[in-house]
Motif scaffolding. Structure first.
Motif, PDB file in Angstrom:
ATOM      1  N   GLY A 199      49.636  38.553  37.050  1.00 41.54           N
ATOM      2  CA  GLY A 199      49.905  38.083  38.406  1.00 41.54           C
ATOM      3  C   GLY A 199      49.223  36.746  38.645  1.00 41.54           C
ATOM      4  O   GLY A 199      48.819  36.057  37.697  1.00 41.54           O
ATOM      5  N   PRO A 200      49.076  36.386  39.904  1.00 47.94           N
ATOM      6  CA  PRO A 200      48.422  35.109  40.229  1.00 47.94           C
ATOM      7  C   PRO A 200      47.042  35.000  39.586  1.00 47.94           C
ATOM      8  O   PRO A 200      46.274  35.950  39.554  1.00 47.94           O
ATOM      9  CB  PRO A 200      48.320  35.152  41.764  1.00 47.94           C
ATOM     10  CG  PRO A 200      49.433  36.053  42.186  1.00 47.94           C
ATOM     11  CD  PRO A 200      49.537  37.088  41.098  1.00 47.94           C
ATOM     12  N   ARG A 201      46.720  33.814  39.096  1.00 46.58           N
ATOM     13  CA  ARG A 201      45.510  33.596  38.301  1.00 46.58           C
ATOM     14  C   ARG A 201      44.343  33.074  39.138  1.00 46.58           C
ATOM     15  O   ARG A 201      43.479  32.359  38.651  1.00 46.58           O
ATOM     16  CB  ARG A 201      45.841  32.638  37.152  1.00 46.58           C
ATOM     17  CG  ARG A 201      46.925  33.253  36.245  1.00 46.58           C
ATOM     18  CD  ARG A 201      47.124  32.523  34.963  1.00 46.58           C
ATOM     19  NE  ARG A 201      45.945  32.283  34.167  1.00 46.58           N
ATOM     20  CZ  ARG A 201      45.337  33.177  33.381  1.00 46.58           C
ATOM     21  NH1 ARG A 201      45.803  34.405  33.310  1.00 46.58           N
ATOM     22  NH2 ARG A 201      44.288  32.835  32.679  1.00 46.58           N
ATOM     23  N   ASP A 202      44.295  33.457  40.399  1.00 44.73           N
ATOM     24  CA  ASP A 202      43.253  32.976  41.320  1.00 44.73           C
ATOM     25  C   ASP A 202      41.845  33.210  40.786  1.00 44.73           C
ATOM     26  O   ASP A 202      40.968  32.361  40.944  1.00 44.73           O
ATOM     27  CB  ASP A 202      43.398  33.634  42.698  1.00 44.73           C
ATOM     28  CG  ASP A 202      44.727  33.320  43.359  1.00 44.73           C
ATOM     29  OD1 ASP A 202      45.408  32.367  42.923  1.00 44.73           O
ATOM     30  OD2 ASP A 202      45.091  34.042  44.310  1.00 44.73           O
ATOM     31  N   TRP A 203      41.603  34.360  40.178  1.00 47.78           N
ATOM     32  CA  TRP A 203      40.260  34.681  39.676  1.00 47.78           C
ATOM     33  C   TRP A 203      39.821  33.642  38.653  1.00 47.78           C
ATOM     34  O   TRP A 203      38.704  33.148  38.694  1.00 47.78           O
ATOM     35  CB  TRP A 203      40.242  36.082  39.054  1.00 47.78           C
ATOM     36  CG  TRP A 203      38.878  36.589  38.732  1.00 47.78           C
ATOM     37  CD1 TRP A 203      38.061  37.318  39.543  1.00 47.78           C
ATOM     38  CD2 TRP A 203      38.152  36.408  37.497  1.00 47.78           C
ATOM     39  NE1 TRP A 203      36.877  37.608  38.898  1.00 47.78           N
ATOM     40  CE2 TRP A 203      36.912  37.055  37.642  1.00 47.78           C
ATOM     41  CE3 TRP A 203      38.426  35.773  36.305  1.00 47.78           C
ATOM     42  CZ2 TRP A 203      35.954  37.093  36.634  1.00 47.78           C
ATOM     43  CZ3 TRP A 203      37.478  35.797  35.298  1.00 47.78           C
ATOM     44  CH2 TRP A 203      36.258  36.451  35.472  1.00 47.78           C
ATOM     45  N   PHE A 204      40.697  33.291  37.730  1.00 44.57           N
ATOM     46  CA  PHE A 204      40.362  32.331  36.681  1.00 44.57           C
ATOM     47  C   PHE A 204      40.259  30.914  37.222  1.00 44.57           C
ATOM     48  O   PHE A 204      39.416  30.141  36.775  1.00 44.57           O
ATOM     49  CB  PHE A 204      41.380  32.404  35.540  1.00 44.57           C
ATOM     50  CG  PHE A 204      41.310  33.704  34.782  1.00 44.57           C
ATOM     51  CD1 PHE A 204      40.313  33.934  33.863  1.00 44.57           C
ATOM     52  CD2 PHE A 204      42.252  34.701  35.006  1.00 44.57           C
ATOM     53  CE1 PHE A 204      40.229  35.133  33.160  1.00 44.57           C
ATOM     54  CE2 PHE A 204      42.179  35.904  34.314  1.00 44.57           C
ATOM     55  CZ  PHE A 204      41.172  36.114  33.394  1.00 44.57           C
ATOM     56  N   VAL A 205      41.099  30.568  38.190  1.00 41.70           N
ATOM     57  CA  VAL A 205      41.051  29.241  38.802  1.00 41.70           C
ATOM     58  C   VAL A 205      39.721  29.043  39.522  1.00 41.70           C
ATOM     59  O   VAL A 205      39.105  27.973  39.450  1.00 41.70           O
ATOM     60  CB  VAL A 205      42.246  29.035  39.759  1.00 41.70           C
ATOM     61  CG1 VAL A 205      42.096  27.777  40.592  1.00 41.70           C
ATOM     62  CG2 VAL A 205      43.552  29.018  38.978  1.00 41.70           C
ATOM     63  N   ALA A 206      39.256  30.086  40.207  1.00 40.18           N
ATOM     64  CA  ALA A 206      37.998  30.001  40.961  1.00 40.18           C
ATOM     65  C   ALA A 206      36.769  30.005  40.061  1.00 40.18           C
ATOM     66  O   ALA A 206      35.679  29.621  40.504  1.00 40.18           O
ATOM     67  CB  ALA A 206      37.910  31.162  41.955  1.00 40.18           C
ATOM     68  N   ARG A 207      36.910  30.433  38.814  1.00 36.40           N
ATOM     69  CA  ARG A 207      35.786  30.551  37.881  1.00 36.40           C
ATOM     70  C   ARG A 207      36.138  29.918  36.538  1.00 36.40           C
ATOM     71  O   ARG A 207      36.225  30.622  35.534  1.00 36.40           O
ATOM     72  CB  ARG A 207      35.439  32.023  37.676  1.00 36.40           C
ATOM     73  CG  ARG A 207      34.982  32.736  38.914  1.00 36.40           C
ATOM     74  CD  ARG A 207      35.037  34.257  38.705  1.00 36.40           C
ATOM     75  NE  ARG A 207      34.749  34.974  39.910  1.00 36.40           N
ATOM     76  CZ  ARG A 207      35.627  35.199  40.883  1.00 36.40           C
ATOM     77  NH1 ARG A 207      36.865  34.765  40.792  1.00 36.40           N
ATOM     78  NH2 ARG A 207      35.267  35.868  41.966  1.00 36.40           N
ATOM     79  N   PRO A 208      36.325  28.609  36.509  1.00 37.78           N
ATOM     80  CA  PRO A 208      36.738  27.982  35.242  1.00 37.78           C
ATOM     81  C   PRO A 208      35.746  28.299  34.115  1.00 37.78           C
ATOM     82  O   PRO A 208      34.543  28.172  34.280  1.00 37.78           O
ATOM     83  CB  PRO A 208      36.744  26.480  35.548  1.00 37.78           C
ATOM     84  CG  PRO A 208      36.553  26.336  37.010  1.00 37.78           C
ATOM     85  CD  PRO A 208      36.082  27.641  37.563  1.00 37.78           C
ATOM     86  N   GLY A 209      36.275  28.743  33.004  1.00 38.17           N
ATOM     87  CA  GLY A 209      35.452  29.032  31.842  1.00 38.17           C
ATOM     88  C   GLY A 209      34.765  30.389  31.859  1.00 38.17           C
ATOM     89  O   GLY A 209      34.166  30.789  30.872  1.00 38.17           O
ATOM     90  N   ALA A 210      34.842  31.106  32.978  1.00 39.59           N
ATOM     91  CA  ALA A 210      34.194  32.420  33.066  1.00 39.59           C
ATOM     92  C   ALA A 210      35.083  33.487  32.426  1.00 39.59           C
ATOM     93  O   ALA A 210      36.296  33.339  32.344  1.00 39.59           O
ATOM     94  CB  ALA A 210      33.919  32.796  34.517  1.00 39.59           C
ATOM     95  N   CYS A 211      34.437  34.538  31.984  1.00 37.99           N
ATOM     96  CA  CYS A 211      35.168  35.696  31.502  1.00 37.99           C
ATOM     97  C   CYS A 211      34.438  36.941  32.007  1.00 37.99           C
ATOM     98  O   CYS A 211      33.294  36.863  32.457  1.00 37.99           O
ATOM     99  CB  CYS A 211      35.283  35.695  29.976  1.00 37.99           C
ATOM    100  SG  CYS A 211      33.722  36.049  29.132  1.00 37.99           S
ATOM    101  N   ILE A 212      35.099  38.040  31.942  1.00 40.69           N
ATOM    102  CA  ILE A 212      34.521  39.286  32.448  1.00 40.69           C
ATOM    103  C   ILE A 212      33.244  39.647  31.685  1.00 40.69           C
ATOM    104  O   ILE A 212      32.295  40.162  32.247  1.00 40.69           O
ATOM    105  CB  ILE A 212      35.570  40.422  32.444  1.00 40.69           C
ATOM    106  CG1 ILE A 212      35.230  41.479  33.487  1.00 40.69           C
ATOM    107  CG2 ILE A 212      35.749  41.020  31.086  1.00 40.69           C
ATOM    108  CD1 ILE A 212      35.444  41.049  34.897  1.00 40.69           C
ATOM    109  N   MET A 213      33.201  39.313  30.405  1.00 40.10           N
ATOM    110  CA  MET A 213      32.015  39.617  29.605  1.00 40.10           C
ATOM    111  C   MET A 213      30.811  38.789  30.077  1.00 40.10           C
ATOM    112  O   MET A 213      29.714  39.313  30.211  1.00 40.10           O
ATOM    113  CB  MET A 213      32.288  39.343  28.125  1.00 40.10           C
ATOM    114  CG  MET A 213      33.380  40.205  27.520  1.00 40.10           C
ATOM    115  SD  MET A 213      32.984  41.955  27.482  1.00 40.10           S
ATOM    116  CE  MET A 213      31.803  41.962  26.160  1.00 40.10           C
ATOM    117  N   SER A 214      31.031  37.501  30.332  1.00 33.00           N
ATOM    118  CA  SER A 214      29.912  36.650  30.754  1.00 33.00           C
ATOM    119  C   SER A 214      29.355  37.077  32.101  1.00 33.00           C
ATOM    120  O   SER A 214      28.159  36.965  32.344  1.00 33.00           O
ATOM    121  CB  SER A 214      30.330  35.177  30.784  1.00 33.00           C
ATOM    122  OG  SER A 214      31.305  34.945  31.781  1.00 33.00           O
TER     123      SER A 214
END
Length: 137
Positions: free
Chosen positions: A70-85
């Motif tokens: 779906g919409p990638r808002d989570w990734f846009v708001a956190r460039p370079g972040a991942c769930i693990m980090s």
């Protein structure tokens, strides 16, 4: 009877569509956090979180929405972040990983997520939980 040309074939629904879009994701996430907040079997997992669960409810809803296509808002708001980090500083043990996967599996089942999709998601969650757990044990 001849087959329809490839250009007129319907595209398969995305995982995001199969779960019911943003509303379906939100229902699963809300049930997950309700279980974590109110069921004693998830007390150790609950203790790892702040008193106010609203920010993590919103964040997990956005993450899963994007993760499912779906919409990638989570990734846009956190460039370079991942769930693990984002979980790097949390002391995730075998028990808290088990509680997380169990509560999420219940949330998927109780919201009647399509069984094949629920199983696919659960396998991914098991891999994520295992990877997070390995950092502390």
């Amino acid at each position: 009877m001849t087959a329809a040309p490839a250009s007129s074939a319907k595209a398969l629904p995305s995982l995001h569509d199969r779960i019911g879009g943003a509303d379906g994701v939100r229902l699963v996430v809300d049930r997950f956090y309700d279980l974590m907040e109110h069921e004693p079997e998830y007390a150790e997992l609950r203790a790892m979180h702040d008193a106010d669960l609203l920010p993590v409810r919103v964040s997990l809803t956005q993450f899963l929405t994007a993760w499912l296509g779906g919409p990638r808002d989570w990734f846009v708001a956190r460039p370079g972040a991942c769930i693990m980090s984002l979980h790097r500083e949390m002391p995730i043990t075998r028990e808290t990983a088990r509680q997380w996967v169990h509560a999420m599996s219940r949330a998927l089942a109780e919201n009647r997520v399509e069984p094949a999709l629920g199983a696919q998601m659960q396998q991914s969650f098991l891999r994520m939980a295992h990877a997070m757990m390995l950092r502390v044990e």
